[in-house]
Design a protein around this motif. Structure first.
Motif, PDB file in Angstrom:
ATOM      1  N   PHE C 150      14.669  -4.063 -11.463  1.00 24.28           N
ATOM      2  CA  PHE C 150      14.202  -3.015 -12.007  1.00 24.28           C
ATOM      3  C   PHE C 150      13.253  -1.641 -10.859  1.00 24.28           C
ATOM      4  O   PHE C 150      12.689  -1.182 -11.136  1.00 24.28           O
ATOM      5  CB  PHE C 150      12.961  -3.470 -12.667  1.00 24.28           C
ATOM      6  CG  PHE C 150      11.990  -3.457 -13.742  1.00 24.28           C
ATOM      7  CD1 PHE C 150      12.056  -3.075 -15.157  1.00 24.28           C
ATOM      8  CD2 PHE C 150      10.330  -3.217 -12.870  1.00 24.28           C
ATOM      9  CE1 PHE C 150      11.177  -2.644 -16.261  1.00 24.28           C
ATOM     10  CE2 PHE C 150       9.322  -3.117 -13.926  1.00 24.28           C
ATOM     11  CZ  PHE C 150       9.883  -2.577 -15.138  1.00 24.28           C
ATOM     12  N   MET C 202       3.001 -10.119  -8.554  1.00 24.41           N
ATOM     13  CA  MET C 202       2.722 -11.860  -9.511  1.00 24.41           C
ATOM     14  C   MET C 202       3.772 -11.379 -10.248  1.00 24.41           C
ATOM     15  O   MET C 202       3.597 -12.715 -10.574  1.00 24.41           O
ATOM     16  CB  MET C 202       2.007 -10.650 -10.466  1.00 24.41           C
ATOM     17  CG  MET C 202       1.195 -10.002 -10.870  1.00 24.41           C
ATOM     18  SD  MET C 202      -0.981  -9.955 -12.272  1.00 24.41           S
ATOM     19  CE  MET C 202       0.650 -10.560 -13.032  1.00 24.41           C
ATOM     20  N   PHE C 256      -5.961  -8.263 -10.928  1.00 27.78           N
ATOM     21  CA  PHE C 256      -6.330  -7.326 -12.592  1.00 27.78           C
ATOM     22  C   PHE C 256      -7.818  -6.485 -12.274  1.00 27.78           C
ATOM     23  O   PHE C 256      -7.900  -5.426 -13.355  1.00 27.78           O
ATOM     24  CB  PHE C 256      -6.248  -7.930 -13.439  1.00 27.78           C
ATOM     25  CG  PHE C 256      -6.133  -7.653 -14.900  1.00 27.78           C
ATOM     26  CD1 PHE C 256      -4.961  -6.906 -15.202  1.00 27.78           C
ATOM     27  CD2 PHE C 256      -7.447  -7.975 -15.773  1.00 27.78           C
ATOM     28  CE1 PHE C 256      -5.965  -5.721 -16.805  1.00 27.78           C
ATOM     29  CE2 PHE C 256      -7.476  -7.296 -17.261  1.00 27.78           C
ATOM     30  CZ  PHE C 256      -7.281  -5.740 -17.444  1.00 27.78           C
ATOM     31  N   GLN C 260      -7.735  -2.643 -12.676  1.00 24.65           N
ATOM     32  CA  GLN C 260      -6.976  -2.387 -13.685  1.00 24.65           C
ATOM     33  C   GLN C 260      -6.258  -1.863 -13.942  1.00 24.65           C
ATOM     34  O   GLN C 260      -5.350  -1.439 -14.724  1.00 24.65           O
ATOM     35  CB  GLN C 260      -8.176  -2.211 -15.126  1.00 24.65           C
ATOM     36  CG  GLN C 260      -8.024  -3.005 -15.631  1.00 24.65           C
ATOM     37  CD  GLN C 260      -9.140  -3.652 -17.181  1.00 24.65           C
ATOM     38  OE1 GLN C 260      -9.204  -2.864 -17.673  1.00 24.65           O
ATOM     39  NE2 GLN C 260     -10.120  -3.939 -16.782  1.00 24.65           N
ATOM     40  N   PHE C 263      -2.768  -1.115 -12.539  1.00 22.62           N
ATOM     41  CA  PHE C 263      -1.905  -1.805 -12.897  1.00 22.62           C
ATOM     42  C   PHE C 263      -1.437  -1.611 -14.078  1.00 22.62           C
ATOM     43  O   PHE C 263       0.126  -1.799 -14.162  1.00 22.62           O
ATOM     44  CB  PHE C 263      -2.630  -3.313 -13.662  1.00 22.62           C
ATOM     45  CG  PHE C 263      -1.871  -4.835 -13.925  1.00 22.62           C
ATOM     46  CD1 PHE C 263      -1.918  -5.477 -13.248  1.00 22.62           C
ATOM     47  CD2 PHE C 263      -2.009  -4.310 -15.238  1.00 22.62           C
ATOM     48  CE1 PHE C 263      -1.298  -6.762 -13.623  1.00 22.62           C
ATOM     49  CE2 PHE C 263      -1.707  -5.703 -15.965  1.00 22.62           C
ATOM     50  CZ  PHE C 263      -1.045  -6.543 -14.641  1.00 22.62           C
ATOM     51  N   VAL C 264      -1.715  -0.690 -15.069  1.00 24.02           N
ATOM     52  CA  VAL C 264      -1.927  -0.328 -16.348  1.00 24.02           C
ATOM     53  C   VAL C 264      -0.634   0.947 -15.642  1.00 24.02           C
ATOM     54  O   VAL C 264       0.818   0.622 -16.144  1.00 24.02           O
ATOM     55  CB  VAL C 264      -2.137   0.346 -17.281  1.00 24.02           C
ATOM     56  CG1 VAL C 264      -1.903   0.635 -18.448  1.00 24.02           C
ATOM     57  CG2 VAL C 264      -3.554  -1.422 -17.503  1.00 24.02           C
ATOM     58  N   MET C 267       3.032  -0.767 -14.683  1.00 18.94           N
ATOM     59  CA  MET C 267       3.666  -1.211 -15.938  1.00 18.94           C
ATOM     60  C   MET C 267       3.984  -0.489 -16.753  1.00 18.94           C
ATOM     61  O   MET C 267       5.603  -0.044 -16.885  1.00 18.94           O
ATOM     62  CB  MET C 267       2.923  -2.004 -16.928  1.00 18.94           C
ATOM     63  CG  MET C 267       3.329  -3.193 -16.223  1.00 18.94           C
ATOM     64  SD  MET C 267       1.665  -4.709 -18.082  1.00 18.94           S
ATOM     65  CE  MET C 267       1.829  -3.669 -19.556  1.00 18.94           C
ATOM     66  N   LEU C 268       3.217   0.856 -16.404  1.00 18.80           N
ATOM     67  CA  LEU C 268       3.843   2.278 -17.576  1.00 18.80           C
ATOM     68  C   LEU C 268       4.839   2.768 -16.653  1.00 18.80           C
ATOM     69  O   LEU C 268       5.728   3.034 -17.085  1.00 18.80           O
ATOM     70  CB  LEU C 268       2.947   3.002 -17.588  1.00 18.80           C
ATOM     71  CG  LEU C 268       2.653   2.373 -18.926  1.00 18.80           C
ATOM     72  CD1 LEU C 268       1.012   3.426 -19.263  1.00 18.80           C
ATOM     73  CD2 LEU C 268       2.505   1.858 -20.426  1.00 18.80           C
ATOM     74  N   ALA C 270       8.152   2.709 -15.147  1.00 17.46           N
ATOM     75  CA  ALA C 270       9.047   2.204 -15.038  1.00 17.46           C
ATOM     76  C   ALA C 270       9.496   3.472 -16.806  1.00 17.46           C
ATOM     77  O   ALA C 270      10.438   4.186 -17.444  1.00 17.46           O
ATOM     78  CB  ALA C 270       9.469   0.903 -15.533  1.00 17.46           C
ATOM     79  N   VAL C 271       8.971   3.213 -17.675  1.00 16.56           N
ATOM     80  CA  VAL C 271       9.188   3.772 -19.382  1.00 16.56           C
ATOM     81  C   VAL C 271       8.954   5.855 -18.967  1.00 16.56           C
ATOM     82  O   VAL C 271       9.289   6.331 -19.886  1.00 16.56           O
ATOM     83  CB  VAL C 271       8.053   3.984 -20.357  1.00 16.56           C
ATOM     84  CG1 VAL C 271       9.021   2.558 -20.910  1.00 16.56           C
ATOM     85  CG2 VAL C 271       7.057   2.960 -20.179  1.00 16.56           C
ATOM     86  N   LYS C 272       7.749   5.770 -17.900  1.00 18.37           N
ATOM     87  CA  LYS C 272       7.412   6.954 -18.115  1.00 18.37           C
ATOM     88  C   LYS C 272       8.684   8.265 -17.233  1.00 18.37           C
ATOM     89  O   LYS C 272       9.827   8.084 -17.237  1.00 18.37           O
ATOM     90  CB  LYS C 272       6.326   7.777 -17.846  1.00 18.37           C
ATOM     91  CG  LYS C 272       5.169   7.494 -18.563  1.00 18.37           C
ATOM     92  CD  LYS C 272       3.732   8.003 -17.590  1.00 18.37           C
ATOM     93  CE  LYS C 272       2.300   7.923 -18.956  1.00 18.37           C
ATOM     94  NZ  LYS C 272       1.258   7.847 -18.374  1.00 18.37           N
TER      95      LYS C 272
END
Lengths: 359, 311, 272
Positions: C150, C202, C256, C260, C263-264, C267-268, C270-272
């Motif tokens: 991942f 995390m 977090f 913040q 952090f987001v 997470m994103l 990978a999909v962008k």
């Protein structure tokens, strides 16, 4: 000595050949511009000289030495990239000295050379800034400065002005010409803008589909293009092309009929050619004459007229063929829907159906 | 690897003859050097174990004594009521929890995507907050909340929604409800963030055009938002499916699979088979391959559905 | 008519969001409250602060060698994160920058392996660790997670935004490929690394199943395992557990709230 010699240089990506055998001699201290439409292979060829792309076949000499297998940093070249490629995490000073740091040049020597280059380019007040704090023009100068610091034999420029706005582009063009005089080194420069090519080059190399169509001095290419492609590419506005057929042939002369212009006839000197052969007549916008000035008169419908002040361009058409005519007096012709112009056979070019120039 | 360096040839430098040039060769060597640490580690800790697991699934025996058992383990699967229980529990969790969670996430995301909404920053952070907690910590907290005299029952009694306290973790039905609620609590915000980001990438003018065309709100959601989010929805559906099929931490800590295996999942069963009772590694490996196959098949189905609708 | 309908819709939206926010935040509140109450009070659903805070903390500190446990947790999560980022970013960069048909096939195969559940790996991995004789060691916990497909995928995606002209410029400046990676790529991509650090740290910090399997003695346990151990048994002391839960959650909560946005982004990524 910093001449560059290419002999039958080729490049393939997979099974697609993109550079199809290029022979070129670039003299010491010469300013050479590669120009051509996008995808013609000019940037690939530049990157092959830089050592960023491998050479599939052929021979590359820089300063009389074969360079095909030599590491980019050891070819005596420096390159200025289209996006400038400044290291965003380093100051201007660090950017300019980065190459020397890895060549293990002593610190005070690096400082000396960076300061010298900064002086030439008036970068002194910017040395401690980061690239993102600079304007487009300043970044451009830093990129050039980084190249100067390396004291290369050959400068390579990859469309360096294409990210600047129009005004700055003109300014930097003049700056580059000045720099070439001052540095006295060989420059290879890639652009798709023929105006840049005309104004900067000692020698223009026109490329298409991975081959050199023609190489020569700017005005030689303008006055004496080898084929229809070069004729159309060099000069602004573009040369007009009129479809024609050879209808008569006499001693040293042929007579053409212009299909889209009411079968107007034009006689010009030509030894070759056969009756019935389809040819293309090339006339530059600035070479049309007043009606009745001799040669052939053709009548055109005006679509749009652009008045630039000193001169005007009239976009006109006849029989589905679009033409551009330069008219100095045209600002007084507002409201007219037709013009009649003449074609001077002395200043007309002729191309055969393959696009090769025959006159 | 040397053989591969010479035979593979890079996409950029495939030549019609002659030896590869030094530059091309150095590109090749570097290409391998950069990925080599990852490939070696993946080979040792992923490829080798998964193949070993396949081999083991045909072995029978206890502890470290193996003998070839052919399809014995597969036959045992079909006759093992505990396995059937674990499988049906896992599929139940999957079928109930994933759709509820993704639906909630989508609704919250579209509510929060309204720039005129007051306090959207607060709501977004609040709903996202659960996925910052560790699985263990939140499982423990849920366990205390859903104790027999716990705060959950007290609140429901006070609101007069129930007459007698619910024995949450000892009743098969309610234990499942708690597990599903817990997972939904933990992961809804996580999925919501993906939707929210994707929604913010949708051009506002599309909605404005639809508004001018008189498309009602629900239709804008259903015919514009959802189709444009399809790739993200697929992504979240696949990751949630994989996650739920591997469900372990929560059930292990909340209910430990009980009462009477009502919340036993496949992963927990594998763990029990391997590390709790007398180890039965061969059979456990067979059960683990059931998860591999389930993940593969479900991912494929979801992928096909998404592709089919796109046409 | 439609105006009042819209108003009702708006009210319902706020109601639903408020409920969701309450449900999301309540367990945190409950956790904090719980640290001040005795176990019996927590199970009884007492909603007011009690006086057992100090007692709970002392009991928590005495339950295990907490200093050692914290050291274990930070070492495993920290070292695991550093190694994962290094290996995965090298690979992500390598796959993206040096392309070849053969390596593209390998990458495709890796993406297929992304869906292999850990449950299918844990038995052979455990037996492998046993045969290496490294059960109950730090390396046994850290090693299997380093080459995270991942994270490799994440770095490859991020590398697409790394300008290839920077690499060209560095090559002309005389840098070797590994120097380009360390002196140009890493500093230029530092926000990618920052986002990945948060996510990987995390995941490592909260990891439960694999440490549960390979870490077998008390002096090797991580905070996550300690909290889980405190929960096991017939009469768990919830007051003490709440202290442990806060200790386990606090680092990630702090990260977090400090980072913040990043952090987001992470997470994103990978999909962008």
């Amino acid at each position: 000595m910093s001449s560059v010699k290419l002999r039958d240089v080729r490049k393939s990506f997979g099974h697609v050949e993109v550079i199809k055998g290029v022979d070129l001699d670039i003299e010491d201290k010469e300013f050479v511009v590669f120009v051509g439409p996008s995808g013609c292979g000019k940037t690939t060829l530049l990157r092959m000289i830089a050592g960023l792309e491998t050479i599939t076949a052929g021979n590359l000499d820089i300063g009389g030495e074969r360079m095909n297998e030599v590491d980019p940093s050891k070819r005596g070249i420096a390159m200025v990239f289209q996006s400038y490629a400044l290291y965003p995490h380093m100051t201007v000073r660090e950017n300019m000295g980065f190459a020397l740091r890895f060549a293990r040049v002593p610190k005070d020597e690096i400082a000396r050379q960076v300061n010298e280059a900064a002086r030439i380019l008036a970068l002194d007040p910017l040395l401690d800034r980061y690239p993102k704090q600079l304007s487009g023009g300043q970044r451009q100068r830093v990129a050039i400065g980084r190249a100067i610091v390396r004291d290369p034999e050959v400068f390579l420029f990859d469309e360096p002005l294409s990210n600047l706005d129009a005004e700055l582009r003109v300014h930097m063009r003049i700056e580059l010409a000045r720099l070439h005089k001052e540095l006295k080194t060989t420059i290879v420069y890639v652009t798709h803008d023929q105006v840049e090519a005309m104004t900067l080059a000692d020698k223009i190399v026109v490329m298409r589909d991975g081959i050199i169509e023609q190489a020569g001095r700017p005005l030689d290419l303008y006055d004496d293009p080898a084929n229809q492609f070069v004729a159309g590419f060099i000069g602004s506005p573009k040369m007009n092309f009129l479809a024609a057929t050879i209808v008569e042939k006499a001693a040293g002369n042929v007579t053409l009929e212009l299909a889209n212009h009411g079968r107007a006839r034009l006689t010009l000197p030509l030894t070759g050619g056969t009756v019935g052969e389809a040819v293309t007549l090339g006339v530059r916008a600035e070479h049309f004459g007043e009606a009745g000035a001799g040669g052939a008169d053709i009548s055109l419908d005006i679509d749009v007229a652009e008045h630039l002040g000193s001169t005007s361009y009239v976009y006109a058409s006849a029989g589905g063929e679009a033409l551009v005519v330069e008219r100095e007096e045209s600002r007084h012709e507002n409201g007219r829907s037709h013009i009649v112009v003449s074609i001077d056979p002395e200043r007309a070019y002729l191309f055969d159906s393959q696009g090769q120039r025959i006159r | 690897m040397v053989a591969e360096v010479e035979t593979s040839g890079s996409m950029q430098d495939r030549r019609r003859g002659g030896a590869a040039s030094n530059l091309a060769r150095s590109e090749q060597i570097n290409g391998w050097l950069f990925i080599m640490p990852a490939l070696v580690l993946l080979g040792i800790f992923m490829v080798y174990p998964i193949l070993w697991s396949l081999w083991m699934s045909f072995q029978v025996g206890r502890g470290m004594n193996f003998s070839f058992g052919g399809f014995a383990n597969i036959i045992r699967l079909t006759q093992d009521p505990v396995f059937i229980r674990a499988l049906s529990n896992t599929l139940l969790f999957l079928a109930v929890q994933v759709p509820i969670m993704l639906m909630l996430a989508l609704l919250f995301a579209s509510a929060l995507n309204d720039s005129k909404l007051w306090g959207r920053g607060f709501f977004r952070t609040a709903i996202f907050l659960p996925c910052v907690t560790s699985l263990v910590a939140y499982s423990v907290i849920f366990k205390s909340i859903f104790a027999l005299d716990g705060i959950a029952n007290q609140a429901l009694l006070a609101l007069q929604l129930i007459e007698n306290p619910i024995n949450w973790l000892s009743d098969p039905f309610w234990a499942r409800v708690v597990v599903i609620s817990a997972i939904t609590w933990r992961w809804t915000g996580y999925n919501m963030i993906f939707y929210l980001a994707a929604m913010q990438n949708i051009d506002r003018s599309i909605y404005e055009a639809a508004k001018i065309d008189g498309v009602p709100t629900w239709a804008r959601f259903w015919f514009i938002t959802v189709p444009m989010l399809k790739p993200v929805i697929l992504f979240t559906a696949v990751t949630s499916t994989i996650g739920t099929l591997q469900l372990f931490d929560e059930v292990n800590l909340l209910t430990n699979g009980g009462p009477s295996d009502a919340t036993l999942t496949l992963s927990l069963y594998i763990y029990n088979l391997s590390f709790r009772f007398m180890p039965s590694f061969g059979y456990a490996a067979t059960v683990s391959y059931v998860i591999v196959i389930l993940v593969g098949v479900l991912s494929l189905i979801q992928f096909l559905i998404a592709r089919d609708r796109r046409r | 008519m439609s105006k009042s309908l819209a108003l009702i819709g708006r009210a319902l939206t706020y109601l639903a969001l408020s409920l969701a926010a309450f449900v999301s935040i309540f367990p945190f509140f409950w956790m904090v409250l719980g640290t001040t109450n005795t176990s019996a009070d927590i199970i009884r659903g007492k909603t007011t602060p009690g006086g057992a805070l100090v007692d709970n903390i002392i009991k928590f500190l005495n339950s295990f060698d907490i200093a050692r446990v914290l050291f274990n947790s930070f070492l495993i999560a920290g070292l695991g994160t550093v190694l994962t980022l290094l290996v995965a970013s090298l690979a992500g960069y390598g796959f993206e920058v040096f392309r070849s048909r053969f390596r593209e096939k390998i990458f495709g195969g890796m993406l297929l392996m992304l869906s292999i559940p850990f449950a299918a790996l844990m038995i052979p991995l455990f037996m492998m660790m046993a045969s290496f004789r490294i059960i109950n060691t730090y390396q046994a916990v850290i090693l299997p997670g380093i080459a995270s497909i991942f994270v490799i995928f994440y770095f490859r995606q991020a590398t697409k935004a790394f300008p290839s002209e920077l690499r060209d410029a560095a090559r002309i400046d005389g840098l070797k490929e590994w120097q380009i990676f360390f002196y140009v790529y890493m500093p230029v991509m530092r926000s990618t690394y920052a986002a990945a650090t948060i996510i990987v740290f995390m995941a490592n910090w909260n990891s439960y199943l694999w440490p549960l399997i390979v870490l077998q003695t008390n002096e090797m346990k991580t905070l996550t395992l300690v909290v889980a151990t405190l929960t096991a048994g017939y009469t768990p002391d919830f007051g003490v557990i709440m202290v442990g839960a806060i200790a386990a959650t606090l680092p990630t909560l702090i990260i977090f709230f400090l980072l913040q946005r990043r952090f987001v982004e992470g997470m994103l990524g990978a999909v962008k």
